[in-house]
Write an enzyme that holds these catalytic residues in place. Structure first.
Site, PDB file in Angstrom:
ATOM      1  CG  HIS A   8      -1.548   1.367   1.579  1.00  0.00           C
ATOM      2  ND1 HIS A   8      -2.699   1.678   1.151  1.00  0.00           N
ATOM      3  CD2 HIS A   8      -1.143   2.450   2.268  1.00  0.00           C
ATOM      4  CE1 HIS A   8      -3.014   2.982   1.475  1.00  0.00           C
ATOM      5  NE2 HIS A   8      -2.169   3.188   2.219  1.00  0.00           N
ATOM      6  CD  GLU A   9       2.437   3.533   3.762  1.00  0.00           C
ATOM      7  OE1 GLU A   9       2.717   4.541   3.392  1.00  0.00           O
ATOM      8  OE2 GLU A   9       1.354   3.550   4.598  1.00  0.00           O
ATOM      9  CG  HIS A  21       0.572   6.531  -0.598  1.00  0.00           C
ATOM     10  ND1 HIS A  21      -0.612   6.889  -0.996  1.00  0.00           N
ATOM     11  CD2 HIS A  21       0.433   5.611   0.369  1.00  0.00           C
ATOM     12  CE1 HIS A  21      -1.374   6.609   0.007  1.00  0.00           C
ATOM     13  NE2 HIS A  21      -0.833   6.075   0.862  1.00  0.00           N
ATOM     14  CD  GLU A  70      -4.046   6.971   2.636  1.00  0.00           C
ATOM     15  OE1 GLU A  70      -3.685   5.604   2.722  1.00  0.00           O
ATOM     16  OE2 GLU A  70      -3.120   7.701   2.580  1.00  0.00           O
ATOM     17  CG  ASP A  80      -6.371   0.623   0.571  1.00  0.00           C
ATOM     18  OD1 ASP A  80      -5.285   0.655   1.097  1.00  0.00           O
ATOM     19  OD2 ASP A  80      -7.530   1.022   1.194  1.00  0.00           O
TER      20      ASP A  80
END
Length: 474
Positions: free
Chosen positions: A323-324, A327, A403, A407
């Site tokens: 997930h990070e 970004h 976000e 995801d």
């Protein structure tokens, strides 16, 4: 555009405007709105009005402990909300005392300065005291003023922080810091502010004096360039200089079961991984997190809280980092930087409208011949507190979209990433006592992440029914 701004400057400089009332009303308006949305959230935290865990969360939690976790989460969230309400009221009382003459008698006794002018305020008293400490130029006096306000803020804020950590967080099992660590953190934070704030302030005042108070758009442009330059300096400075003052960072051992999975994930995504660090978050709190940092074009560092390593399985940690890295892959960091700069430009534009607003400053005890830039900045920020609240809504809505996008990035990697991410999200929320229902207005204002239910349903490709249903209550 310049003509329109000039007209606004003239309108705001009307001597008939009751600026003292306007500034105080702005702060209380935000406080009352926050109280309103807090009341909207209260039913979700009541064991009577909301006795059962939301049905969307029940399948993800052990049946034997889900209700206890849910009620503990409600109690913790209620404690945090009540603490926020009390501190908000205290902040407004502090502002009331600062921006009025209520403390004039006390000031006369303690400081020995006469505070007898009809329009005198404590704010003016601090400015005059700063001149006695470090006068000679506006920049020197402004630095002394900010130093005084920073020290006063620390004195008033420390009891609140102490209560939060050693009463509220302790009660719910999250506080892990010792009192020695607490006081050292307070001291280091104060010293850091006293070092950095004068440098930033001096740069802002220098730019305004150089451009001239009439060059509204030019001032905004130069200040934006200054803020952007500061961010470029602070982004690499924070993890290597500032953060180590408060936490210890150690390399993740290569024999850790997490290490090969994170390394393989970074290689697969062509993420320019430098090192993987473990941060001793457990030194202060039981809460957990993970993030990465690094400037564009340079190797990136991944930081994992030690609490996360104990709370989640290696597969779940990998899913969180997926997930990070989403970004990073989708350029969310530059996007948020642009959003931050746009928000800053709006705030700076409002500030420039009051640079030489004599009526505003005279309402707080400053004569027409004395119009300090730092005071104009302080009061303009107070006037536009509702604008800051609106910008907070806008910023949260943008970060929520990012976000969801991160995801989805993790989900699309396949190989069970979606299932592991859902397990990780539930586990983290469970460990952090964040298993409860949320009002959509309260969430939109206070949370820059979607709620757990919203994220789980998005990962499952379902509609976010709880949010839509909550809107019916408005």
């Amino acid at each position: 555009m310049s003509a329109y701004l000039s007209n606004l400057v003239d309108i705001f400089n009307d001597a008939n405007l009751p600026w003292q009332h306007v500034v105080l009303a702005s702060g209380w308006a935000v406080s009352l709105f926050e109280g309103y949305i807090g009341n909207r959230q209260s039913p979700y935290l009541s064991s009577i009005k909301a006795p059962n865990i939301p049905s969307a969360l029940a399948p993800y939690l052990p049946a034997s402990t889900s209700q206890k976790t849910y009620h503990d989460s409600q109690a913790y969230a209620k404690s945090k909300m009540n603490f926020g309400s009390v501190t908000s009221i205290l902040d407004q009382i502090e502002s009331l005392l600062l921006l009025t003459s209520f403390l004039a008698p006390v000031w006369n006794v303690l400081v020995g300065q006469r505070a007898g002018a009809p329009s005198w305020t404590l704010l003016k008293g601090f400015w005059d005291l700063a001149g006695n400490i470090m006068g000679g130029s506006e920049i020197k006096q402004s630095i002394a003023f900010v130093g005084l306000m920073t020290i006063m803020g620390a004195i008033l804020g420390t009891p609140k922080a102490y209560y939060k950590n050693f009463v509220m967080e302790q009660k719910h099992g999250f506080n892990k810091m010792t009192r020695t660590t607490f006081w050292l953190d307070q001291l280091k934070g104060l010293l850091l502010s006293l070092v950095l704030e004068p440098l930033v302030l001096a740069g802002i005042i220098k730019i305004i004096h150089w451009v001239g108070k009439d060059g509204v758009l030019t001032i905004v442009a130069w200040l934006m360039a200054f803020v952007f330059s500061l961010q470029l300096v602070l982004i690499p400075l924070y993890p290597y200089v500032i953060a180590p003052l408060f936490n210890k960072f150690t390399p993740l051992p290569e024999d850790s079961p997490v290490f090969p999975q994170v390394k393989a994930l970074a290689t697969r995504l062509k993420f320019p991984l430098g090192k993987i660090w473990v941060m001793d978050g457990s030194k202060r709190s039981a809460h957990s997190n993970a993030y990465f940092f690094g400037l564009p074009g340079l190797p990136k560092q991944i930081v994992i809280y030690d609490t996360l390593l104990t709370q989640a399985t290696p597969d779940e940690v990998e899913a969180i980092l997926a997930h990070e890295l989403g970004h990073w892959s989708h350029l969310h960091v530059p996007i948020l930087l642009v959003v931050s700069l746009l928000q800053t430009s709006i705030i700076l534009l409002t500030f420039t409208l009051f640079l030489h607003n004599i009526s505003l400053l005279t309402a707080f005890g400053f004569p027409a011949r004395q119009q300090p830039t730092i005071i104009a900045l302080f009061l303009s920020a107070a006037v536009f507190q509702p604008l800051s609240a609106i910008l907070g809504f806008a910023t949260n809505s943008i970060t929520r979209v990012l976000e969801y996008d991160a995801d989805k990035f993790a989900k699309d990697l396949g190989d069970g990433y979606a299932a592991n991410l859902k397990k990780a999200l539930v586990r983290i929320h469970e460990e952090n006592l964040a298993i409860y229902g949320v009002d959509w207005v309260y969430s939109a204002y206070n949370h820059n992440h979607p709620t757990l239910i919203e994220r789980l349903e998005a990962l499952d490709g379902k509609k976010q029914e709880p949010t839509r249903e909550a809107k019916k209550d408005l």
